[in-house]
Design a protein around this motif. Structure first.
Motif, short mmCIF file in Angstrom:
data_model
loop_
_atom_site.label_atom_id
_atom_site.label_comp_id
_atom_site.label_asym_id
_atom_site.label_seq_id
_atom_site.Cartn_x
_atom_site.Cartn_y
_atom_site.Cartn_z
N GLU A 110 -5.64 1.39 -2.50
CA GLU A 110 -5.66 2.46 -3.50
C GLU A 110 -4.66 2.10 -4.60
O GLU A 110 -3.46 2.22 -4.41
CB GLU A 110 -5.31 3.81 -2.87
N ALA B 230 0.83 -1.21 0.00
CA ALA B 230 0.00 0.00 0.00
C ALA B 230 0.86 1.25 0.00
O ALA B 230 0.58 2.23 -0.71
CB ALA B 230 -0.93 -0.01 1.21
N ASP B 231 1.94 1.24 0.78
CA ASP B 231 2.83 2.40 0.80
C ASP B 231 3.60 2.51 -0.51
O ASP B 231 3.86 3.61 -1.00
CB ASP B 231 3.80 2.30 1.98
N SER B 232 3.95 1.37 -1.10
CA SER B 232 4.61 1.38 -2.41
C SER B 232 3.71 2.02 -3.45
O SER B 232 4.17 2.82 -4.29
CB SER B 232 4.97 -0.04 -2.85
N ALA B 233 2.43 1.69 -3.41
CA ALA B 233 1.48 2.27 -4.36
C ALA B 233 1.39 3.79 -4.17
O ALA B 233 1.32 4.55 -5.16
CB ALA B 233 0.10 1.64 -4.19
N ARG B 234 1.43 4.24 -2.94
CA ARG B 234 1.41 5.68 -2.67
C ARG B 234 2.64 6.35 -3.28
O ARG B 234 2.54 7.40 -3.93
CB ARG B 234 1.35 5.93 -1.17
N HIS B 235 3.80 5.74 -3.08
CA HIS B 235 5.03 6.30 -3.64
C HIS B 235 5.01 6.29 -5.17
O HIS B 235 5.48 7.25 -5.81
CB HIS B 235 6.24 5.52 -3.13
N PRO C 204 -2.33 2.06 -7.85
CA PRO C 204 -1.61 3.03 -8.68
C PRO C 204 -2.16 2.98 -10.09
O PRO C 204 -3.03 2.15 -10.41
CB PRO C 204 -0.17 2.51 -8.62
N HIS D 35 11.66 2.95 1.66
CA HIS D 35 10.65 3.32 2.65
C HIS D 35 10.76 2.38 3.85
O HIS D 35 11.45 1.35 3.82
CB HIS D 35 9.24 3.31 2.07
N ARG E 164 2.32 6.40 -7.14
CA ARG E 164 1.40 7.45 -7.59
C ARG E 164 2.08 8.81 -7.52
O ARG E 164 1.96 9.63 -8.44
CB ARG E 164 0.13 7.44 -6.74
N GLN E 165 2.78 9.06 -6.43
CA GLN E 165 3.45 10.35 -6.25
C GLN E 165 4.57 10.53 -7.29
O GLN E 165 4.71 11.61 -7.88
CB GLN E 165 4.05 10.43 -4.84
#
Length: 364
Positions: free
Chosen positions: A348, A268-273, A350, A293, A275-276
């Protein structure tokens, strides 16, 4: 095509060769395995693939297949017989999730144990693979050069010194969970190996069973897991069935729960990164690694690289989940909540990803 032989270019010490080899044997697909020494890389793999990687499969019609997941999916599409993919929703989703767990998360203990407990043996094995006719001393020199990036990858993937005890505690718990499961079932979902079994066999065979110190440990502390490894390496082809009524064995729930606790927050945190990164670099190719991360394991915090490829693997499970009708989705939701899968339910995504060599790209 089914009576013609494929060529598998790989190695006994290779994580993903173990996955593909086990599949070919169970699927009863004729193949010849060729050890990938320096000559094979120069004459076959680099000209056909463009970069140094194993396993590589050359089909009888000359097609070149690379990436263990795509190799298996391609062969499933053109060979008849029982499938390694369950056709019921809960088993199918769970098997895709556990393939992702084996491919993309169990690499941490696999690399840790190889390079922090079996390093000398691994260096000699790399040298023997690359230069089979060289002397033992020459093989060690060659192995030290060839193995360097792999040894460094152990730390990059999360096996920092202060994380060693956490990695080992997690792995010991996984062996205990799998031992309880294999006391009841020969494979993860019954009497037939699934894509999840093939995902787990990569790390648990090539590194944790074959590497001498790790293998001794597995055979002594988790003999039922070692016996599963042996069944996977010497299967009865095309045999067995998945459990009826879309059953997820109770003994498998702790393994799924461990995945959701350990790996899903990282994804999930990988997907956030990702997307960013895409938002900040709209016209650039997505790199293989986009920084580091934090991750948590057994109460300890470490750092590891962010690999977008892991999200391509999870995307397979996400695609299947989104394809379900409302009734089947409700049943899978209930199963996911039982094992702490709320992160998956609220994931969420990417932008859509497509595989591109050793990495992935944003799909067009």
């Amino acid at each position: 095509m089914q009576n013609e032989s494929y060529k598998l270019y790989g190695a006994d010490i290779s994580y993903f060769t173990g996955k593909v080899r086990a599949y070919l044997r169970w699927k009863n697909i004729p193949f010849e395995e060729i050890a990938s020494d320096a000559g094979v890389y120069k004459e076959i793999i680099l000209p056909r693939v463009g970069f140094p990687v194993i396993p590589v499969v050359i089909a009888p019609d000359g097609r070149c297949l690379q990436d263990s997941t795509e190799i298996i999916d391609t062969l499933e599409s053109c060979h008849t017989g029982p499938s390694v993919y369950p056709d019921t929703p809960r088993q199918r989703l769970a098997s895709l999730l556990l393939e992702t767990y084996g491919d993309e998360w169990l690499v941490i203990p696999a690399m840790h144990y190889r390079w922090h407990y079996n390093r000398d043996w691994a260096i000699q094995a790399f040298g023997a693979l690359n230069a089979p006719d060289a002397s033992a001393e020459q093989q060690r020199e060659i192995g030290a050069r060839r193995a360097g990036p792999f040894a460094n990858a152990a730390v990059l993937l999360g096996a920092e010194p202060h994380m060693h005890s956490a990695i080992e505690a997690s792995y010991e718990c996984l062996l205990a969970d799998l031992s309880r499961h294999f006391a009841c079932h020969p494979f993860l979902f019954g009497d037939r190996p699934s894509i999840a079994d093939f995902g787990l066999i990569g790390p648990l065979y090539a590194h944790q069973y074959r590497d001498p110190k790790s293998g001794d440990h597995m055979r002594k502390t988790a003999p039922l897991v070692a016996q599963w490894v042996e069944r996977m390496q010497n299967p009865i082809p095309l045999s067995g069935a998945f459990l009826p009524n879309d059953e997820i064995p109770q003994t498998l729930l702790p393994v799924l729960r461990r995945m959701f606790i350990e790996q899903l927050p990282v994804l999930a945190d990988s997907a956030r990164h990702v997307r960013q990164w895409i938002m900040e670099h709209p016209d650039e190719a997505l790199p293989r690694v986009i920084g580091k991360h934090a991750f948590m394991l057994e109460g300890r915090e470490g750092q590891r690289i962010i690999r977008p490829y892991s999200l391509w693997m999870l995307q397979r499970a996400r695609d299947y989940y989104r394809s379900l009708d409302s009734e089947n989705k409700a049943e899978t939701d209930a199963m996911l909540r039982t094992v702490g899968g709320e992160v998956f339910l609220g994931f969420e995504d990417p932008p859509r990803l497509a595989r591109a060599g050793l990495s992935v790209k944003v799909a067009q």
